[in-house]
Design an enzyme around this catalytic site. Structure first.
Site, PDB file in Angstrom:
ATOM      1  CE  LYS A  77      -3.975   1.987   2.515  1.00  0.00           C
ATOM      2  NZ  LYS A  77      -4.826   1.884   3.715  1.00  0.00           N
ATOM      3  CB  SER A 152      -8.148   3.709   2.768  1.00  0.00           C
ATOM      4  OG  SER A 152      -7.304   3.129   3.739  1.00  0.00           O
ATOM      5  CB  SER A 176      -8.443   1.001   5.788  1.00  0.00           C
ATOM      6  OG  SER A 176      -9.118   2.229   5.714  1.00  0.00           O
TER       7      SER A 176
END
Lengths: 487, 97
Positions: A77, A152, A176
């Protein structure tokens, strides 16, 4: 089809038997990304040259020196810093930022012999539930390209679901990792607060943030958590608690496991199809010898409000470091330093980030501090006590991960409150600091649903045992999106 | 109630070092008002004598030996700095003439 349908065990067998090399696995990842990422839009930056070089060198390492993750590709990420590889948090304010050191988790991936192939899209600074808040691209759900992948860590989940990479890392502040794992039909773990070092994770809300693994099966997830977990002198909130050998305990035996099901998790706002999939999952677990009781977490309904005040307050402080001075975007044509700060931040941050910075600044300012920030911290205590109490008598708490399956791109973008409501079932877990996993447990209109298994502080082991036993007894995790066919 | 005025939003934006137009202030006042309205639900809770959570785990001070260590290399640290002079970060004027 791709070799990435295989588990880590099978991939290692393939390497051992000479069916393919580490270089082939790395090439496969880049080939899949080239084929699929025009549709999925998961990657922000690729590490092609270095990864290819690394893979070729690793093929020379004797098999007896290799661990179970050695040579396997992973995506990271974009809020986790990677030395020499652009890291933007999907924000314009960090455009062109090249980190000068590796996050502790990235160092640990390297030590485990994993090959980082690239950086994954996200909602800007991890603020969002759909990946629509990225300043660069909107990641799509591999099961239906008109649906969001969640957020997210949307691209962390989508890249694994699309078989671009077999592993990824995400981060979870209010859901997330788990919500996108649920939306994309993969396995995502939010470890106990402090289980994994946050050093090198660009901070959103420091008392809630936690890095965790996303994979296509439970065993691989446990393996990856074991590789990244542990105390770190660079993160004083990382916990000095021994990391167990998680996979050694995955024997499918959950006889006598005491499961609590909070009535608040199957109440208003949770879609009928979601409830049914969870009830069916509980039947499967009962069939394996677990007991199931209904319990109450009475303060659950206050979690969302407390979370938005606390996470935004912490964010307003953490994000003050982005000022255009030492790295990232810098506004042009300004007269003085104050204008440089204000213009850099106004032009560099997206609307959702600005909203939360302002909400946080407001909650912390003189005159509102007691009514908002302190009140929310007290609510947090009550929410945490709810969990402590249930865990006195139960081993795990089970419910859905999200109230619905993935929604359509654009459906909630203009209404922050509706968007926030996607996280009602995941947020309390971060407030309590306990670990939780999302695993596939069904489909609604062709879109995956997720089962959330919550455990005691530092008891990821029982979560994995439960998740693994369920996975062995079901077939949901074996399904792949249509876009796997022929590519 | 918790409705934020445009002026309050502009003040908060200034505290947060965010340039903001009139139009934006209006939009954010509306959106932030909805969120702070929602936050009022916390007032239903009796929090008398409830300790605010400062940390979810019983961690107190984490100490280590005070041993000098090599820091990051200065040239490397300057790699991401947009404007620099003689190894130092350059910024616009802090004081007006």
């Amino acid at each position: 089809m791709t070799v990435f349908k295989l588990s880590s065990k099978e991939l290692q067998e393939g390497l051992h038997n000479g069916e393919f090399k580490i270089a082939d696995l790395t090439n496969e990842a880049f080939a899949r990304i080239e084929n699929l990422d025009n549709d999925v839009q998961a990657f922000l930056a690729l590490n092609k040259e270095k990864a290819t070089e690394q893979a070729a060198q690793m093929d020379q390492v004797p098999f007896e020196e290799r661990g179970p993750l050695f040579g396997l590709p992973i995506g990271v990420k974009d809020n986790i810093v990677t030395e020499g590889l652009e890291t933007t948090c999907a924000s314009k304010i960090l455009e062109g930022f090249i980190p000068i050191y590796d996050a502790t988790v990235v160092k640990k991936l390297r030590e485990a012999g994993m090959v980082t192939v690239g950086k994954l899209n996200m909602d800007e600074f991890a603020m969002g539930s759909s990946n629509e808040n990225s300043a660069y691209k909107t990641t799509k759900n591999p099961w239906n390209l008109n649906a969001v992948p969640g957020g997210s860590s949307g691209a962390s989940a989508a890249s694994v679901a699309a078989g671009e990479v077999p592993f990824s890392l995400g981060s979870d502040t209010g859901g997330s990792i788990r919500q996108p794992a649920s939306y994309c039909g993969v396995v995502g773990m939010k470890p106990t607060y402090g289980r994994v070092s946050r050093f090198g994770l660009v901070a959103f809300a420091s008392s809630l943030d936690q890095i965790g693994p996303i994979t296509r099966n439970v065993y691989d997830n446990a393996l990856l958590l074991e590789a990244i977990a542990g105390v770190d002198p660079n993160d004083s909130t990382s916990a000095d608690v021994p990391v167990p050998n998680y996979v050694a305990k995955l024997d499918g035996d959950i006889k006598g496991l005491r499961i609590a099901v909070p009535k608040e998790y199957l109440g208003e706002g949770v879609k009928e199809e979601v409830k049914n999939s969870v009830l069916q999952a509980l039947e499967v677990l009962k069939g394996l010898g677990a007991t199931v009781d209904e319990v109450s977490l009475p303060h659950s309904k206050y979690a969302l409000a407390a979370y938005y005040i606390l996470s935004s307050s912490e964010a307003s402080s953490n994000l003050s470091r982005f000022d255009g001075i030492r790295y990232g975007f810098r506004a042009e044509g300004v007269k003085n330093l104050m204008e440089l700060y204000k213009e850099t931040r106004a032009q560099g941050f997206g609307d959702e980030v600005k909203r939360r910075i302002m909400l946080g600044t407001y909650s912390l300012s003189a005159g509102t501090y007691d009514a908002y920030y302190k009140k929310a911290q007290q609510a947090r205590t009550l929410i945490k006590q709810d969990y402590d109490k249930v865990f006195e008598n139960y081993d795990v708490i089970i419910g859905p991960t999200a109230p619905t399956a993935a929604f359509e791109i654009g459906a909630n973008i203009d209404d922050p409150m509706t968007m926030y409501a996607n996280d009602i079932l995941t947020i309390p877990i971060n407030l309590a600091g306990v670990p939780a996993i999302s695993i596939p447990c069904g489909f609604d209109n062709g879109l995956p649903l997720g089962l959330q298994i919550i455990g005691k502080h530092f008891d990821e082991e029982t979560i994995y045992r439960t998740a693994h036993a369920y996975e062995q007894a079901t077939e949901f995790h074996k399904q792949t999106p249509q876009l796997w066919e022929g590519k | 109630m918790a409705k934020l005025s445009k002026e309050e939003v502009k003040h908060v934006a200034h505290l947060a070092r965010l340039a903001i137009t009139d139009e934006e202030a209006e939009k954010f006042a509306d959106q932030l008002g909805k969120i702070t309205d929602f936050a009022q639900t916390l007032n239903e809770l009796d929090t008398t004598n409830v300790e605010p959570t400062s940390h979810v785990l019983p961690i107190v001070n984490v100490m280590r030996e005070d041993v000098a260590q090599e820091g990051l290399n200065r040239d490397v640290m300057m790699l991401n700095v947009k404007e620099q002079v003689g190894g130092q970060v350059k910024v616009p004027p802090i004081l007006e003439d």
